[in-house]
Design a protein around this motif. Structure first.
Motif, PDB file in Angstrom:
ATOM      1  N   UNK A 262       0.754  -1.463   0.165  1.00 42.93           N
ATOM      2  CA  UNK A 262      -0.583  -0.130  -0.143  1.00 42.93           C
ATOM      3  C   UNK A 262       1.205   1.163   0.184  1.00 42.93           C
ATOM      4  N   UNK A 263       2.315   1.234  -0.292  1.00 44.64           N
ATOM      5  CA  UNK A 263       3.476   2.520   0.270  1.00 44.64           C
ATOM      6  C   UNK A 263       4.078   2.158  -1.268  1.00 44.64           C
ATOM      7  N   UNK A 264       4.017   1.841  -1.977  1.00 47.65           N
ATOM      8  CA  UNK A 264       4.654   1.288  -3.809  1.00 47.65           C
ATOM      9  C   UNK A 264       5.795   2.784  -3.664  1.00 47.65           C
ATOM     10  N   UNK A 305       4.344 -11.937  -8.850  1.00 48.14           N
ATOM     11  CA  UNK A 305       3.185 -11.628  -9.027  1.00 48.14           C
ATOM     12  C   UNK A 305       1.980 -10.577  -9.286  1.00 48.14           C
ATOM     13  N   UNK A 306       1.467 -10.316  -7.996  1.00 48.62           N
ATOM     14  CA  UNK A 306       0.978  -9.662  -6.983  1.00 48.62           C
ATOM     15  C   UNK A 306       1.408  -7.963  -6.434  1.00 48.62           C
ATOM     16  N   UNK A 307       2.886  -7.764  -6.497  1.00 46.69           N
ATOM     17  CA  UNK A 307       3.470  -6.786  -6.934  1.00 46.69           C
ATOM     18  C   UNK A 307       3.232  -5.619  -7.647  1.00 46.69           C
ATOM     19  N   UNK A 308       2.866  -4.402  -7.369  1.00 46.81           N
ATOM     20  CA  UNK A 308       2.653  -3.346  -7.733  1.00 46.81           C
ATOM     21  C   UNK A 308       4.100  -3.090  -9.485  1.00 46.81           C
ATOM     22  N   UNK A 309       4.211  -2.596 -10.061  1.00 47.46           N
ATOM     23  CA  UNK A 309       4.409  -2.401 -11.482  1.00 47.46           C
ATOM     24  C   UNK A 309       6.454  -2.096 -10.065  1.00 47.46           C
ATOM     25  N   UNK A 310       6.106  -1.099 -10.266  1.00 48.83           N
ATOM     26  CA  UNK A 310       7.208   0.027  -9.522  1.00 48.83           C
ATOM     27  C   UNK A 310       7.576  -0.965  -8.240  1.00 48.83           C
ATOM     28  N   UNK A 311       7.486  -2.072  -7.766  1.00 49.50           N
ATOM     29  CA  UNK A 311       7.965  -2.579  -6.887  1.00 49.50           C
ATOM     30  C   UNK A 311       9.012  -4.416  -7.283  1.00 49.50           C
ATOM     31  N   UNK A 312       7.802  -4.376  -9.067  1.00 45.24           N
ATOM     32  CA  UNK A 312       8.382  -5.434  -9.394  1.00 45.24           C
ATOM     33  C   UNK A 312       9.939  -5.457  -9.827  1.00 45.24           C
TER      34      UNK A 312
END
Length: 636
Positions: A262-264, A305-312
């Motif tokens: 929730x804090x990406x 796989x469920x991570x937000x794009x920036x965290x990926x």
């Protein structure tokens, strides 16, 4: 005599880490309490190196009574929190050993509640590995008794050093993870309120047996990093890197399974700050650990796989080095997770050829050492001169104006002195704009000459990113007319508003911005030798502020080197009779004819002012430039 045991057990750590500033502080406090006589004080101070002074100081302390030892411990609390906590840790270990006494049947009568039943012996860093250990120094639960005896049999085995630096946002479970790695859930204090979390970098070093290996394990827990890394957080991460003499085998970036998703944006900002500070060596030793994995039923790959794009994107930098760690203090689980991390870290050290040390820190976050730099900022009102001065200084020294009227009425002198490079900065009022006339402009330029009688290293021409007007070009032309063509060889264009440029999706980089700049700006930039830096004066991120300052300083250094010294001419030349009125670190208003100048000095500076005024008037006549009508000045 628990304090005596604690000091002896941490003797090697104290000798290695006591530095002159701490030694001086401790000695002064011992003198104040009459715990040391003059002869001993002078004998210790006369030693040539920090190591020798530390050795003599410890020898003296350990031959005195408990009161002196406790006073030494208290002095460390005020001058070196790391060493004070090392002694605290030794006292806790000693207390735990006393509690865990063994009865005649060989069973433990009591076990300290916050100590895990792990097969390990707590020892100080660099302690002799063949030192005999009594049974009371080992965990005394029945579950671990056979493992503890096995450790005693291998007392002659030299433990292999391994070190971890734990970093991440506040509330991501860094301290809990550090406790799990070190094998003692009381090693690092855990606070549930992120605002009350770890304030300073803290390291613990223990010997642990995991599997078939004996490890001298060092874990460094760091304060939670803000979305914009503060100056304090910056220095604490650097202190954490310097803690381990062995160097770091892995840098662990913690994510919280419950909070990070929730804090990406915060996680991305923290990652970028760490990358700027730690350099590319950070990426090659990065291990991402997702904490709070107790109730996770998904696999690691499903979670990624469920991570937000920036965290990926951040996870990709780990190249698959992602671990799930439980926060429950289960013996078998903790050993299994720590064993995986050790194996992963050893492969990183082997691949990189060495551990990560202070020399691997990014150079662009550390201002190069050298002689004091003297620079002046010139530009229109509203261009961002005062904000740029504050960014260079690292503190809010000069008042910032948000309106049409210039906040700076006189030339102001400030100094940056943060233990690296000393930089003297002169912030000037606007040239050729708000409340400006020829006499006022002559006064400003005379003040610059007077503040730097031995010359200056750079003149920064500050312009706003949104507009480069005819008045900006005229100001440069005026300075050329007054100081001569050579001053352009020391000029640097500073474009403010980098935060807005970065946020503009139409502008991919600085080159795109320059392509759209007006030809007047490009003409001036060419005359300045294309020397241009961009400043974000709104950021509070210490790594960003240092990076842009590093670019400016290195550019000024190269300019001075090419031109064989700082800029000086007939206007910037030292006069023996002239007294300087500037005080480093404080704002100083310098008038053309200060009362405390000698008569000859006053006459000299008045002549300089008159000469500059004549040059300004001749410039107006040759360029056919009329004095500015304030009613026509546009708000920038």
């Amino acid at each position: 005599m628990e304090i005596s045991k604690a000091l002896n057990s941490r003797r090697s750590v104290l000798k290695e880490n006591l530095r002159k500033s701490t030694i001086d502080s401790v000695l002064d406090q011992l003198v104040e309490k009459d715990f040391i006589d003059t002869a001993e004080y002078q004998r210790i101070r006369s030693q040539s190196t920090d190591h020798e002074q530390a050795t003599e100081l410890l020898d003296y302390i350990l031959t005195r009574g408990t009161t002196v030892m406790k006073s030494f411990h208290g002095a460390l609390r005020r001058s070196n929190s790391f060493l004070a906590e090392e002694i605290d840790s030794a006292l806790e270990e000693s207390l735990a050993n006393n509690v865990a006494e063994v009865d005649g049947a060989g069973q433990s009568t009591q076990t300290k509640s916050n100590t895990w039943p792990l097969s390990e012996a707590a020892t100080c860093r660099n302690a002799p590995s063949n030192t005999s250990a009594s049974t009371s120094q080992l965990p005394q639960t029945s579950q671990s008794r056979s493992e503890a005896c096995h450790l005693l049999e291998d007392a002659t085995v030299t433990p292999q050093p391994i070190s971890f630096l734990v970093v991440g946002c506040s509330g991501n479970g860094k301290s809990e993870l550090s406790n799990a790695l070190i094998g003692h859930k009381g090693a690092f204090r855990v606070r549930r309120n992120p605002r009350e979390g770890t304030k300073t970098a803290k390291g613990k070093c223990l010997h642990r047996r995991i599997g078939d290996g004996l490890w001298e394990m060092t874990v460094i827990d760091t304060p939670g990093i803000s979305q914009e890394m503060t100056e304090t957080e910056f220095h604490e991460v650097v202190n954490g890197v310097e803690f381990s003499l062995h160097g770091l085998d892995a840098i662990i970036l913690t994510w919280s399974y419950m909070k990070s998703y929730d804090n990406e944006e915060r996680e991305r900002s923290v990652f970028k700050s760490l990358h700027r500070l730690l350099g590319n060596g950070f990426l090659s030793r990065l291990v991402t650990v997702i904490t709070g994995a107790d109730d996770i039923t998904m696999s690691k790959f499903e979670i990624l796989e469920e991570l937000p794009e920036c965290m990926k994107e951040i996870a990709q930098h780990s190249q698959g080095r992602v671990l799930l760690m439980s926060n429950t203090y289960d013996h078998e689980t903790a050993l299994c997770q720590t064993s995986k991390l050790i194996n992963m870290s050893l492969k990183l050290t082997e691949k990189n050829g060495s551990t990560y040390t202070h020399s691997d820190l990014s150079p662009i976050c550390h201002i190069p050492l050298g002689e004091e730099l003297k620079i002046a900022l010139i530009g229109k009102t509203g261009a961002g001169k005062s904000s740029t001065a504050n960014s260079i200084l690292g503190y809010a020294a000069s008042a910032v104006s948000c309106g049409l009227s210039s906040e700076t009425k006189h030339c102001l002198y400030f100094t940056r002195d943060k233990g690296d490079r000393r930089i003297s900065v002169v912030d000037t009022p606007g040239i050729l704009d708000t409340e400006s006339n020829d006499e006022h402009t002559a006064t400003i330029l005379t003040q610059v000459a007077k503040m730097f009688p031995n010359g200056l290293h750079a003149l920064l021409f500050v312009v706003n990113h949104t507009r480069f007007t005819k008045e900006d070009a005229l100001a440069v032309d005026l300075l050329r007319h007054v100081f001569g063509e050579r001053f352009l060889q020391y000029s640097v264009m500073v474009v403010t508003g980098m935060d807005v440029i970065d946020a503009d999706e139409r502008v991919r980089n600085k080159q795109d911005y320059l392509k759209t700049a007006p030809h007047e700006f490009l003409d001036v930039l060419k005359e300045c030798g294309t020397r241009c830096v961009f400043f974000n004066n709104k950021t509070k991120d210490e790594t960003l502020r240092r990076t842009q300052l590093w670019k400016l300083v290195t550019m000024v250094e190269k300019t001075v080197e090419i031109n064989n010294g700082p800029y000086s001419d007939g206007l910037l030349r030292k006069q023996e009779e002239v007294q300087e009125t500037s005080t480093p670190g404080q704002s100083v208003v310098v008038t053309v004819c200060p009362a405390k100048d000698t008569p000859k000095g006053t006459e000299h500076w008045h002549a300089i002012w008159k000469k500059i005024l004549d040059l300004i008037k001749s410039w107006r006549k040759s360029r056919r430039v009329n004095p500015i009508d304030m009613n026509q000045v546009q708000n920038v």
